[in-house]
Design a protein around this motif. Structure first.
Motif, PDB file in Angstrom:
ATOM      1  N   SER B  41       0.954  -1.307   0.020  1.00 52.56           N
ATOM      2  CA  SER B  41      -0.031  -0.147   0.163  1.00 52.56           C
ATOM      3  C   SER B  41       0.953   1.335   0.159  1.00 52.56           C
ATOM      4  O   SER B  41       0.945   1.906   0.825  1.00 52.56           O
ATOM      5  N   ARG B  43       1.687   4.925  -0.844  1.00 50.84           N
ATOM      6  CA  ARG B  43       0.651   6.053  -0.592  1.00 50.84           C
ATOM      7  C   ARG B  43       0.190   6.661  -2.156  1.00 50.84           C
ATOM      8  O   ARG B  43       1.275   7.324  -2.668  1.00 50.84           O
ATOM      9  N   ARG B 137      -9.084   9.415  -1.065  1.00 50.34           N
ATOM     10  CA  ARG B 137      -7.736   8.958  -0.623  1.00 50.34           C
ATOM     11  C   ARG B 137      -6.965  10.247  -0.430  1.00 50.34           C
ATOM     12  O   ARG B 137      -5.996  10.163   0.237  1.00 50.34           O
ATOM     13  N   GLN B 140      -7.641  12.074   2.686  1.00 49.37           N
ATOM     14  CA  GLN B 140      -7.781  11.627   3.596  1.00 49.37           C
ATOM     15  C   GLN B 140      -9.212  11.350   4.357  1.00 49.37           C
ATOM     16  O   GLN B 140      -9.311  11.556   5.714  1.00 49.37           O
ATOM     17  N   GLU B 142     -11.140   8.658   3.615  1.00 53.40           N
ATOM     18  CA  GLU B 142     -11.466   7.199   3.283  1.00 53.40           C
ATOM     19  C   GLU B 142     -12.598   6.589   4.225  1.00 53.40           C
ATOM     20  O   GLU B 142     -13.405   6.113   3.932  1.00 53.40           O
ATOM     21  N   ASN B 174      -5.980  -1.802  -0.870  1.00 47.33           N
ATOM     22  CA  ASN B 174      -5.373  -1.167   0.340  1.00 47.33           C
ATOM     23  C   ASN B 174      -4.780   0.193  -0.158  1.00 47.33           C
ATOM     24  O   ASN B 174      -5.031   1.079   0.400  1.00 47.33           O
ATOM     25  N   PHE B 175      -4.239   0.249  -1.390  1.00 46.35           N
ATOM     26  CA  PHE B 175      -3.747   1.533  -1.918  1.00 46.35           C
ATOM     27  C   PHE B 175      -4.795   2.361  -2.404  1.00 46.35           C
ATOM     28  O   PHE B 175      -4.509   3.721  -2.352  1.00 46.35           O
ATOM     29  N   ASN B 178      -6.986   2.460   1.956  1.00 48.23           N
ATOM     30  CA  ASN B 178      -6.001   2.623   3.176  1.00 48.23           C
ATOM     31  C   ASN B 178      -6.488   1.992   4.512  1.00 48.23           C
ATOM     32  O   ASN B 178      -6.619   2.689   5.284  1.00 48.23           O
ATOM     33  N   LYS B 180      -5.600  -0.349   7.035  1.00 50.43           N
ATOM     34  CA  LYS B 180      -4.321  -0.796   7.463  1.00 50.43           C
ATOM     35  C   LYS B 180      -4.426  -2.354   7.802  1.00 50.43           C
ATOM     36  O   LYS B 180      -5.252  -2.945   8.271  1.00 50.43           O
TER      37      LYS B 180
END
Lengths: 206, 261
Positions: B41, B43, B137, B140, B142, B174-175, B178, B180
């Motif tokens: 992943s 960024r 994304r 931020q 998400e 995941n990319f 996001n 984790k």
């Protein structure tokens, strides 16, 4: 949990770097307006087919702000109240009621200009005549102006599209050959964009 | 023109073999397998100064405004060179490669995800969805985006249409979203109510609500931290002011002179 949309707008408008003032102007005009409107629930196809109809009221409001004084606020507040009541039903403003509203706004602006001699002297006479002229003549022209994107934004989009299509053209040429009709179609689009770019450069140079 | 790398197809087969494992060790093996295929992943970022970089998502609904959509429609039509209201895989790849930092494999995964009718082309609806995901994304948002649009996101992640998603689905994207590794473990530990190591829509929805609450708590904590920092700064400034005033007062200057003698 739910922040007010306007607060979100204020917060988000400070998100980007501060050094891009001219580009921020583009954003302020076209990208940060009309956030969290009830009409966001309108189907995407409706927006694409008739973006004019769905945002006429917001565009008209912005345009009014530029040309008229404070008196139109009251009329718009009445409109906003009505919109809030109808928001759950998601009714759109009828063309007829929109026209009515415009007439009311014009008369309020016009009466303001007539009654107050001082403000008349302060305001250029071109403004009142401008409002009247816009209402009667060149309506289609002004509607078209409101539909168009700002030129800097169009330029940005076209430049970027040109770069992307140029790279795609190389892939097409290596993959399916130069003589394939898809490659030729792409080439024509690239040439069209280049011509538009050159026209703009030519106009700005003169 | 085949833009799908052969390793992607191999991965898809192996992922399906791993799907119904039961133990924790096998679960982590799934994650390792996904990572081994170069799907770390990294960024993802929008390139500064690109057209998408200037667009904004509504922070509440995580959607574009009407004006933004109007601009996006025109942009889409510029790229739609064949006049079919679609982008094929080549145009899509070059577009995404130009405006983001995504790699070829990731772009192919995104294309596969969006081409839900398997036509080999992306229409404006899918394009709009992608832009919203990219902007979420980038900004931020998400958790908020997944909360607001849990149904479409679930359907995107549910590649094989089984109405259930496994850990490998999450990790593969995941990319974009996001989520984790630690959160993924917690997700399957806390929300897999049926215990089949797969999430159905209800379990997924619970997860989105939970992560949204966590996100809001984090925001609150950050705000409070900033407030405390500001308070400390004000205190320091006040102290400096006072000490400055004390130094400048006649009595103290007399004492200073006397001391220096």
């Amino acid at each position: 949990m739910e922040d007010k949309p306007l607060k979100a707008l204020d917060k988000s408008s400070g998100h980007r770097a501060s050094g891009k003032s001219s580009q921020q102007d583009i954003r302020n005009l076209w990208t940060t307006a009309t956030l969290s409107q009830p009409k966001l629930n309108v189907a995407l196809s409706d927006v694409c087919e008739d973006s004019e109809g769905s945002s006429v009221s917001s565009r008209t409001r912005r345009w009014r702000k530029q040309t008229a004084g404070h008196d139109w606020d009251a009329s718009w507040e009445a409109l906003e109240d009505r919109k809030d009541k109808d928001s759950f039903k998601q009714e759109e403003l009828d063309e007829h009621s929109l026209l009515e509203l415009e007439m009311r706004l014009d008369s309020s602006v016009g009466s303001h200009v007539e009654d107050d001699d001082e403000s008349r002297t302060e305001k250029p006479s071109s403004v009142s005549s401008f409002n009247i002229a816009k209402h009667t003549h060149h309506r289609a022209y002004w509607m078209e102006q409101h539909n168009r994107l700002p030129l800097p934004l169009i330029e940005l989009m076209e430049n970027e599209a040109l770069e992307i299509l140029t790279k795609a053209f190389r892939s097409y040429r290596s993959g399916i050959g130069r003589d394939h009709f898809l490659t030729k179609q792409l080439q024509r689009q690239i040439e069209g964009l280049k011509r538009r770019q050159n026209k703009r450069l030519h106009v700005s140079a003169h | 023109m085949d833009c799908f790398p052969p390793c992607f197809k191999t991965f898809a087969i192996r992922a399906s073999l791993f799907q119904h494992s039961s133990s924790e060790a096998e679960f982590s093996l799934q994650l390792q397998a996904a990572r081994a295929f170069g799907l770390k992943s990294a960024r993802m970022k929008l390139k500064e100064g690109s057209f998408l970089w200037y667009l904004y998502l509504d922070k509440l609904y995580c959607l574009l405004s009407v004006r933004n959509v109007k601009a996006l429609v025109d942009y889409f039509h510029l790229l739609d060179v064949h006049r079919k209201n679609t982008l094929n895989d080549v145009l899509f790849y070059h577009f995404l490669h130009h405006v983001t930092t995504l790699k070829r494999r990731q772009i192919n995964i995104v294309f596969n995800m969006l081409d839900w009718s398997a036509m080999g082309e992306i229409g404006f609806d899918q394009f709009y969805m992608l832009v919203c995901i990219l902007l979420a994304r980038e900004n931020q948002l998400e958790e908020q985006f997944i909360f607001r649009h849990s149904r479409p996101v679930f359907e995107l992640l549910d590649l094989d249409g089984e109405l259930k998603i496994g850990a490998d689905n999450f990790h593969m994207y995941n990319f974009l979203f996001n989520i984790k590794r630690q959160e993924l473990r917690e997700l399957y530990h806390d929300f897999d109510i049926t215990g089949d190591r797969l999430l159905n829509y209800k379990e997924f929805k619970l997860f989105t609500m939970f992560s949204m609450d966590k996100y809001q708590e984090r925001q609150k904590a950050e705000k409070e931290k900033e407030k405390d920092k500001d308070k400390d700064k004000d205190k320091v400034l006040l102290k400096k002011k006072r000490s400055h005033q004390v130094n400048m007062s006649p009595n103290t200057s007399f004492w200073n002179k006397w001391i220096r003698k």
